[in-house]
Motif scaffolding. Structure first.
Motif, PDB file in Angstrom:
ATOM      1  N   UNK A 250       0.826  -1.210   0.000  1.00 38.40           N
ATOM      2  CA  UNK A 250       0.000   0.000   0.000  1.00 38.40           C
ATOM      3  C   UNK A 250       0.858   1.257   0.000  1.00 38.40           C
ATOM      4  N   UNK A 251       1.953   1.218   0.733  1.00 34.09           N
ATOM      5  CA  UNK A 251       2.875   2.360   0.746  1.00 34.09           C
ATOM      6  C   UNK A 251       3.550   2.534  -0.613  1.00 34.09           C
ATOM      7  N   UNK A 252       3.823   1.428  -1.283  1.00 31.03           N
ATOM      8  CA  UNK A 252       4.385   1.514  -2.632  1.00 31.03           C
ATOM      9  C   UNK A 252       3.384   2.171  -3.572  1.00 31.03           C
ATOM     10  N   UNK A 253       2.096   1.875  -3.403  1.00 32.82           N
ATOM     11  CA  UNK A 253       1.070   2.519  -4.213  1.00 32.82           C
ATOM     12  C   UNK A 253       1.035   4.019  -3.940  1.00 32.82           C
ATOM     13  N   UNK A 254       1.157   4.387  -2.667  1.00 36.88           N
ATOM     14  CA  UNK A 254       1.208   5.817  -2.319  1.00 36.88           C
ATOM     15  C   UNK A 254       2.368   6.502  -3.040  1.00 36.88           C
ATOM     16  N   UNK A 255       3.538   5.898  -2.964  1.00 36.56           N
ATOM     17  CA  UNK A 255       4.734   6.494  -3.582  1.00 36.56           C
ATOM     18  C   UNK A 255       4.548   6.637  -5.091  1.00 36.56           C
ATOM     19  N   UNK A 256       3.997   5.603  -5.734  1.00 29.72           N
ATOM     20  CA  UNK A 256       3.798   5.657  -7.183  1.00 29.72           C
ATOM     21  C   UNK A 256       2.827   6.770  -7.570  1.00 29.72           C
ATOM     22  N   UNK A 257       1.695   6.823  -6.871  1.00 33.04           N
ATOM     23  CA  UNK A 257       0.715   7.878  -7.170  1.00 33.04           C
ATOM     24  C   UNK A 257       1.317   9.260  -6.934  1.00 33.04           C
ATOM     25  N   UNK A 258       2.077   9.405  -5.870  1.00 30.04           N
ATOM     26  CA  UNK A 258       2.678  10.703  -5.555  1.00 30.04           C
ATOM     27  C   UNK A 258       3.680  11.108  -6.635  1.00 30.04           C
ATOM     28  N   UNK A 259       4.493  10.153  -7.088  1.00 31.34           N
ATOM     29  CA  UNK A 259       5.467  10.456  -8.130  1.00 31.34           C
ATOM     30  C   UNK A 259       4.789  10.789  -9.461  1.00 31.34           C
ATOM     31  N   UNK A 260       3.592  10.253  -9.670  1.00 27.98           N
ATOM     32  CA  UNK A 260       2.828  10.542 -10.884  1.00 27.98           C
ATOM     33  C   UNK A 260       1.923  11.761 -10.704  1.00 27.98           C
ATOM     34  N   UNK A 261       2.111  12.478  -9.586  1.00 30.67           N
ATOM     35  CA  UNK A 261       1.357  13.695  -9.268  1.00 30.67           C
ATOM     36  C   UNK A 261      -0.145  13.423  -9.188  1.00 30.67           C
ATOM     37  N   UNK A 262      -0.473  12.377  -8.449  1.00 35.21           N
ATOM     38  CA  UNK A 262      -1.871  12.042  -8.166  1.00 35.21           C
ATOM     39  C   UNK A 262      -2.057  12.045  -6.652  1.00 35.21           C
ATOM     40  N   UNK A 263      -2.075  13.204  -6.028  1.00 38.76           N
ATOM     41  CA  UNK A 263      -2.095  13.267  -4.559  1.00 38.76           C
ATOM     42  C   UNK A 263      -3.332  12.650  -3.919  1.00 38.76           C
ATOM     43  N   UNK A 264      -4.502  12.766  -4.567  1.00 38.87           N
ATOM     44  CA  UNK A 264      -5.710  12.183  -3.986  1.00 38.87           C
ATOM     45  C   UNK A 264      -5.611  10.666  -3.898  1.00 38.87           C
ATOM     46  N   UNK A 265      -5.147  10.036  -4.980  1.00 38.51           N
ATOM     47  CA  UNK A 265      -4.982   8.586  -4.978  1.00 38.51           C
ATOM     48  C   UNK A 265      -3.893   8.160  -3.998  1.00 38.51           C
TER      49      UNK A 265
END
Length: 335
Positions: A250-265
Motif C-alpha cells: 500500500x505504501x508503494x502505491x502511495x509512492x507511485x501515485x505521488x510520483x505521478x502527481x496524483x495526490x488524492x490517490x
C-alpha cells in the motif's frame, strides 16, 4: 534540501493563519527545516544513530503478527472499542476458490515448459477483484518442497502431480495436470496453518510483488501500479489474520501515485495503510507513512494537524533518529 521524514513542525493555530508556501514552517517547502527533535526539547532520551535493520519482505516478523494495540497507545477507551470492533470484522474468514483457467506451452532459447493460468476468486459474493496469475510446474514443485519442510504431517495426504520424463506437453497430460493443480491448491487452502503460511502466500503473491517493487525502483511507476492494483486485493484476502502484511504494498502505491502527481490517490492508499497500522507505533513504516501523509494532507487542504500530533506523540514516547523516508523504505523491499 527537503526536510527529513520526521520533520513535523507544530502550527501556531489550527487553520486560522495558513502558512505561506515560502515559509520555513510550511511542511514540504524548501525552507522547512525544523526537525521533530526541536519540537521535543526537554526529552532526555538519546536517539539511536544506527540505521534500523529491515526485516525480510513478505509476511511480517513474529513481533508484527500480533495485531493488538501498543501498550503505550494514546487511544481513548472509545477508540480502542472501535478498533477491536473493526478487527473482529476483519477476522471473518475469506473463502477462496482456485481454478486453472488455461494452460499454454512456452518455448525459450534453452527451455520449454507449460504455463498454467490460476484464477483466484472469493466465494459467497461477486468478486470484482479476482486474481489471475501464471505459474509453471517448477513453481508448484518448489511450493511442495517448501511446505514439506514445515508441514510434512499436515499435507501428507495432499496429492501432488508427479513429474514425467516424457509426455509432459501432450494435451492429455496438460488437462490432467490442470485438474490436479486445482485440487492441490484447494486442499492446501483447506488446511488453516498452510493457507496462513509464508510459503503458500508467497507462492501466490511474491513474483508479482517482486516485479512491482522492481518497477518502482526503476522509476516505472505506472507499470508498478498496474501490477499492484491486481496483487494487493489478493494479498489482502490471504492475510486477513495479519493485516499489516499488506502495508509495504500500500505504501508503494502511495509512492507511485505521488510520483505521478496524483495526490488524492496517494492519500487514499496511505489511509488504507494507516488503518492497518492503527496503534502499531513500533512498526517500521509507521513514522515514515505519517510523515508522507502530513505532507499530502497539507497539499490537499485536509486535516494534517491530527496526523502531525500523532507523529509527535509517537516520537515523544519513543524518540528515534532520522530514519528512512517512505520512498527510501519501499525501494528496499523485495530486493
Amino acid at each position: 534540501m527537503p526536510p527529513g521524514p520526521l520533520a513535523t513542525p507544530r502550527p501556531r493555530s489550527r487553520r486560522s493563519e495558513p502558512w505561506s508556501m515560502a515559509s520555513a514552517e510550511h511542511p514540504g517547502s524548501p525552507g522547512w527545516t525544523a526537525p521533530v527533535a526541536q519540537s521535543m526539547a526537554g526529552t532526555k532520551q538519546a536517539a539511536s544513530a544506527t540505521v534500523p535493520d529491515l526485516p525480510h519482505p513478505g509476511l511480517e516478523e513474529d513481533s508484527d503478527t500480533d495485531s493488538s494495540p501498543s501498550p503505550n497507545s494514546s487511544m481513548t477507551t472509545r477508540e480502542l472499542q472501535e478498533y477491536w470492533r473493526n478487527e473482529k470484522c476483519c477476522w471473518k474468514p475469506v473463502k477462496l476458490l482456485f481454478e486453472i483457467a488455461s494452460a499454454r506451452i512456452e518455448e525459450r532459447k534453452v527451455s520449454k515448459f507449460v504455463m498454467y493460468q490460476i484464477v483466484v476468486i472469493q466465494t459467497g459474493s461477486f468478486d470484482s477483484n479476482k486474481a489471475i496469475l501464471d505459474r509453471r510446474y517448477s513453481d508448484f514443485e518448489r511450493l511442495q518442497k517448501n511446505l514439506l519442510k514445515s508441514f510434512g504431517e499436515e499435507i501428507e495426504d495432499v496429492p501432488f502431480p508427479r513429474k514425467h520424463l516424457m509426455g509432459n506437453f501432450t494435451q492429455e497430460m496438460i488437462s490432467e495436470r490442470k485438474l490436479a493443480f486445482r485440487e492441490y491448491l484447494s486442499l492446501l487452502y483447506a488446511i488453516r496453518c498452510v493457507r496462513r503460511s509464508r510459503e503458500f502466500i508467497d507462492f501466490l503473491t511474491r513474483p508479482e510483488l517482486k516485479e512491482a517493487f522492481g518497477c518502482l525502483r526503476a522509476g516505472q511507476y505506472t507499470k508498478a501500479l498496474d501490477i499492484l492494483v491486481h496483487v494487493v486485493p489478493l494479498q489482502e484476502k490471504l492475510t486477513g489474520h495479519c493485516r499489516v502484511t499488506v502495508v509495504p504494498a500500500l505504501c508503494a502505491m502511495l509512492v507511485c501515485h505521488r510520483e505521478l502527481e496524483r495526490p488524492l490517490e496517494a492519500f487514499a492508499a496511505g489511509e488504507r495503510a494507516l488503518e492497518r497500522l492503527q496503534a502499531r507505533e513500533g512498526h517500521r513504516y509507521y513514522a515514515p507513512l505519517l510523515d508522507a501523509m502530513i505532507r499530502l494532507a497539507y497539499a490537499l487542504g485536509k486535516d494534517f494537524v491530527s496526523l502531525q500530533e500523532r507523529l509527535e506523540e509517537s516520537q515523544l514516547r519513543k524518540p528515534t533518529s532520522r530514519g528512512f523516508t517512505l520512498k527510501e523504505l519501499t525501494v528496499r523491499e523485495y530486493l
